[in-house]
Design a protein around this motif. Sequence first.
Motif, mmCIF file in Angstrom:
data_model
loop_
_atom_site.group_PDB
_atom_site.id
_atom_site.type_symbol
_atom_site.label_atom_id
_atom_site.label_comp_id
_atom_site.label_asym_id
_atom_site.label_seq_id
_atom_site.Cartn_x
_atom_site.Cartn_y
_atom_site.Cartn_z
ATOM 1 N N ARG A 1 0.840 -1.213 0.000
ATOM 2 C CA ARG A 1 0.000 0.000 0.000
ATOM 3 C C ARG A 1 0.866 1.252 0.000
ATOM 4 N N PHE A 2 2.112 1.093 0.427
ATOM 5 C CA PHE A 2 3.034 2.231 0.464
ATOM 6 C C PHE A 2 3.561 2.503 -0.949
ATOM 7 N N ALA A 3 3.450 3.748 -1.379
ATOM 8 C CA ALA A 3 3.856 4.102 -2.751
ATOM 9 C C ALA A 3 3.318 3.059 -3.721
ATOM 10 N N ALA A 4 1.999 2.874 -3.660
ATOM 11 C CA ALA A 4 1.352 1.805 -4.436
ATOM 12 C C ALA A 4 1.577 1.956 -5.943
ATOM 13 N N GLY A 5 1.841 3.190 -6.377
ATOM 14 C CA GLY A 5 2.052 3.433 -7.808
ATOM 15 C C GLY A 5 3.400 2.924 -8.315
ATOM 16 N N VAL A 6 4.290 2.600 -7.393
ATOM 17 C CA VAL A 6 5.615 2.130 -7.816
ATOM 18 C C VAL A 6 5.529 0.654 -8.177
ATOM 19 N N ASN A 7 5.837 0.358 -9.408
ATOM 20 C CA ASN A 7 5.729 -1.010 -9.909
ATOM 21 C C ASN A 7 6.965 -1.815 -9.510
ATOM 22 N N ARG A 8 6.809 -2.568 -8.420
ATOM 23 C CA ARG A 8 7.948 -3.353 -7.905
ATOM 24 C C ARG A 8 8.394 -4.438 -8.889
ATOM 25 N N ALA A 9 7.446 -4.957 -9.656
ATOM 26 C CA ALA A 9 7.778 -6.040 -10.589
ATOM 27 C C ALA A 9 8.775 -5.568 -11.649
#
Length: 220
Positions: A174-182
């Motif tokens: 939920r933290f910095a949800a816009g950051v695409n970790r994949a």
Amino acid sequence: MKVGKLFWGLDPVLEISNSGGKGRREKMEQSALTRERALELLHQYNENESLRKHAYAVEGVMRYIAKKRGEDEEKWGIIGLIHDLDYEKFPDQHCRKTKEILEEYHWPEEYIRAAVSHGWGICSDVVPQTELEKYLYAIDELTGLVVTTALVRPSKSVMDVTVKSVKNKWKDKRFAAGVNRAIIEKGAGMLGVGMDELIEDTIRGMQGVAEAIGLKGNPA
Ligand SMILES: [Fe+2]
Ligand SMILES: [Fe+2]
């Protein structure tokens, strides 16, 4: 075509040589491609301060990694600086417009390809192939996670951000949800670089430009 005028709008010699070039498009020499000119172009297309700061952050990280690896700092930095050139004015044509604009300005193909490859799988089908391209692809999103990690610290400073703090935030989707970790993981995989090292390099690169990206923090 507005060819001559687009040579950064200031070099009559290039205009003349271009008009007599039998239709062949003159390439901009890499030596003519200074950071100052790239910055001018960035500002011309991006008025939004957050977008400019993102550009400086990515530039800072690219420079840091280039230096560490003994690569061309200037080239890596300039590509980082302009990778999202079209985003403010043409968000629906992201990457495609950057290619068009840089071609109009006769940037070297290597720079254009690298800039466009950062959007692989999202807004471009150019697969990152060189080390430069793979790093750009991997660290673009990661800079966003580092920014958000810095902003939730009391100091609001990137100088206090650690690998551990970024990794903790990484797990909280939920933290910095816009950051695409994949994407970051995919980039690290392509590079064969461990996540700790990639995060560390990104933090260090951003610390070097802390002032420019507004994350130097408030003095206590
Ligand atoms: Fe982008
Ligand atoms: Fe970006």
